[in-house]
Write an enzyme that holds these catalytic residues in place. Structure first.
Site, PDB file in Angstrom:
ATOM      1  N   GLU A 164       0.816  -1.214   0.000  1.00 54.87           N
ATOM      2  CA  GLU A 164       0.000   0.000   0.000  1.00 54.87           C
ATOM      3  C   GLU A 164       0.848   1.263   0.000  1.00 54.87           C
ATOM      4  O   GLU A 164       0.524   2.239  -0.677  1.00 54.87           O
ATOM      5  CB  GLU A 164      -0.958   0.006   1.194  1.00 54.87           C
ATOM      6  CG  GLU A 164      -2.110  -0.981   1.059  1.00 54.87           C
ATOM      7  CD  GLU A 164      -2.950  -0.731  -0.178  1.00 54.87           C
ATOM      8  OE1 GLU A 164      -3.043   0.421  -0.618  1.00 54.87           O
ATOM      9  OE2 GLU A 164      -3.525  -1.703  -0.709  1.00 54.87           O
TER      10      GLU A 164
ATOM     11  N   TYR B 266      -6.715   6.780   3.830  1.00 57.23           N
ATOM     12  CA  TYR B 266      -6.869   5.727   2.826  1.00 57.23           C
ATOM     13  C   TYR B 266      -6.081   4.471   3.198  1.00 57.23           C
ATOM     14  O   TYR B 266      -6.604   3.357   3.200  1.00 57.23           O
ATOM     15  CB  TYR B 266      -6.421   6.199   1.432  1.00 57.23           C
ATOM     16  CG  TYR B 266      -6.144   4.998   0.573  1.00 57.23           C
ATOM     17  CD1 TYR B 266      -7.196   4.255   0.064  1.00 57.23           C
ATOM     18  CD2 TYR B 266      -4.841   4.513   0.394  1.00 57.23           C
ATOM     19  CE1 TYR B 266      -6.966   3.073  -0.632  1.00 57.23           C
ATOM     20  CE2 TYR B 266      -4.602   3.349  -0.297  1.00 57.23           C
ATOM     21  CZ  TYR B 266      -5.668   2.637  -0.808  1.00 57.23           C
ATOM     22  OH  TYR B 266      -5.452   1.470  -1.463  1.00 57.23           O
TER      23      TYR B 266
ATOM     24  N   ASP C 277     -10.121   5.469  -2.489  1.00 56.51           N
ATOM     25  CA  ASP C 277      -8.942   5.941  -3.208  1.00 56.51           C
ATOM     26  C   ASP C 277      -9.389   6.581  -4.523  1.00 56.51           C
ATOM     27  O   ASP C 277     -10.576   6.731  -4.778  1.00 56.51           O
ATOM     28  CB  ASP C 277      -7.975   4.777  -3.477  1.00 56.51           C
ATOM     29  CG  ASP C 277      -8.460   3.928  -4.625  1.00 56.51           C
ATOM     30  OD1 ASP C 277      -9.697   3.771  -4.756  1.00 56.51           O
ATOM     31  OD2 ASP C 277      -7.636   3.435  -5.400  1.00 56.51           O
TER      32      ASP C 277
ATOM     33  N   CYS D 151     -13.093   0.943 -15.268  1.00 57.90           N
ATOM     34  CA  CYS D 151     -13.576   2.332 -15.154  1.00 57.90           C
ATOM     35  C   CYS D 151     -12.384   3.263 -14.981  1.00 57.90           C
ATOM     36  O   CYS D 151     -12.261   3.994 -14.008  1.00 57.90           O
ATOM     37  CB  CYS D 151     -14.535   2.428 -13.972  1.00 57.90           C
ATOM     38  SG  CYS D 151     -15.552   3.927 -13.963  1.00 57.90           S
TER      39      CYS D 151
ATOM     40  N   CYS E 149     -16.032   0.599 -21.033  1.00 59.95           N
ATOM     41  CA  CYS E 149     -17.427   0.438 -20.607  1.00 59.95           C
ATOM     42  C   CYS E 149     -18.041  -0.852 -21.142  1.00 59.95           C
ATOM     43  O   CYS E 149     -18.955  -1.405 -20.533  1.00 59.95           O
ATOM     44  CB  CYS E 149     -18.254   1.643 -21.046  1.00 59.95           C
ATOM     45  SG  CYS E 149     -17.755   3.194 -20.249  1.00 59.95           S
TER      46      CYS E 149
ATOM     47  N   CYS F 291     -17.950  -3.437 -18.555  1.00 52.03           N
ATOM     48  CA  CYS F 291     -18.425  -3.062 -17.219  1.00 52.03           C
ATOM     49  C   CYS F 291     -19.630  -3.899 -16.800  1.00 52.03           C
ATOM     50  O   CYS F 291     -20.614  -3.998 -17.542  1.00 52.03           O
ATOM     51  CB  CYS F 291     -18.791  -1.583 -17.185  1.00 52.03           C
ATOM     52  SG  CYS F 291     -19.312  -1.042 -15.542  1.00 52.03           S
TER      53      CYS F 291
ATOM     54  N   CYS G  95     -25.164   2.634 -14.763  1.00 54.44           N
ATOM     55  CA  CYS G  95     -24.207   3.726 -14.586  1.00 54.44           C
ATOM     56  C   CYS G  95     -24.847   5.073 -14.933  1.00 54.44           C
ATOM     57  O   CYS G  95     -25.253   5.312 -16.067  1.00 54.44           O
ATOM     58  CB  CYS G  95     -22.986   3.500 -15.473  1.00 54.44           C
ATOM     59  SG  CYS G  95     -21.789   4.846 -15.384  1.00 54.44           S
TER      60      CYS G  95
END
Length: 290
Positions: free
Chosen positions: A36, A119, A137, A192, A199, A202, A208
DNA sequence: TACGCGTGGGT
DNA sequence: TACCCAAGCGT
């Protein structure tokens, strides 16, 4: 209103998740924490080799804590923002001294460590310990902006409304909330995306808001463009690169050759020293910190 | 709150 | 080619 996008996104993640080492069954909380920190503002592809080398050399916080901070800076390589390496080293020492060598599991304890903000604390608590937290995030903010708010990009600065929205979406059951957190982040990373979103791939395209609005272009203040050439940051990077690649301390002229402007060069060196990234020795030479 | 902080790959 | 931007944090 019953939400119908949680399930499709969880299913999509199950079928499409990347096989990343910090997500492997044997990954430790320390491995998750290291990933991270490295992933802050740095792409996965560049983190992978450094993470592997780092974990092989320092498999526990105590192992890193036993080394000089300069070794962390050297091993950081060219990931960028080397202050992260310094703070990760400080965190390793804090974990060793204050937490018996075990990465803490609570958001509060994680947040108290240097280099860990809202975060990263949420991400480690969620990914490593299956705690229930909104993990917000840049990927998740973009997905929520499109899916629910109907705009192409979220605001530049994170708002309380975004946090409240993300928290309101969390499944009640902690393990499911943890799966949701990583799934929606992965959707932002792979489908995304900021530019040229896929898309067609997706799982929630039919829900959406941005898509249903006809994908209107971003309508807001210009998003920050960061110049780099000629900045103090570039100068600092060059100076530190010399020290990373040197075996030991170097003479001042070896640093001077990387930057023509002496005023900017001295300023950059001063700030590197002030940050603890460079150690000015008594004999006039310079080294990574011990 | 806005800014400083590295680096390199994608479009 | 020049941007744009990538799992943010600290001040």
């Amino acid at each position: 209103m019953k939400t119908t996008y949680i399930e499709p996104i969880l299913d999509w993640y199950h079928a499409n998740a990347r096989d990343l080492p910090w997500r492997a069954p044997g990954a430790t909380p320390w491995g998750v924490l290291v990933s991270e920190i490295m992933l802050q503002q740095t792409p996965v592809s560049r983190v992978l080799p450094v993470w592997h080398a780092w974990m092989a050399r320092w498999p526990t916080p105590a192992a890193l804590a036993a080394e000089p901070s300069g070794e962390a800076v050297r091993a950081w390589g060219r990931l960028g923002y080397p202050r992260r390496a310094l703070r990760l080293h400080e965190s390793a020492r804090a974990i060793t001294e204050r937490h018996g060598g075990e990465v803490p599991s609570s958001h509060e304890d994680l947040l108290a460590l240097p280099g860990i903000g809202a975060y990263t604390a949420a991400a480690v608590a969620s990914f490593a310990f299956r705690r229930r937290h909104a993990v917000l995030d840049t990927n998740v903010r973009r997905v929520l902006a499109r899916l629910l708010t109907g705009v192409e990009y979220p605001p530049k600065a994170q708002t309380k409304a975004e946090v409240a929205l993300a928290e309101s979406l969390l499944p009640p059951d902690p393990p499911t909330a943890a799966r949701w957190a990583v799934a929606v982040m992965e959707l932002g990373a792979l489908v995304c995306t900021a530019r040229s979103p896929r898309c067609v791939d997706c799982p929630v395209l039919d829900q959406c808001a941005w898509h249903l609005n006809g994908r209107p272009a971003y309508d807001g203040p210009p998003r920050r463009g960061q110049t780099y050439a000629g900045t103090d940051r570039q100068c600092r990077g060059r100076i530190l690169a010399v020290l990373r690649e040197a075996e030991g301390p170097v003479e001042k002229p070896a640093l001077d050759v990387v930057w023509a402007d002496p005023v900017q060069r001295e300023r950059a060196l001063d700030t590197l020293v002030a940050d603890g990234l460079v150690d000015p020795l008594q004999d006039g030479r310079y080294a990574l910190p011990s």
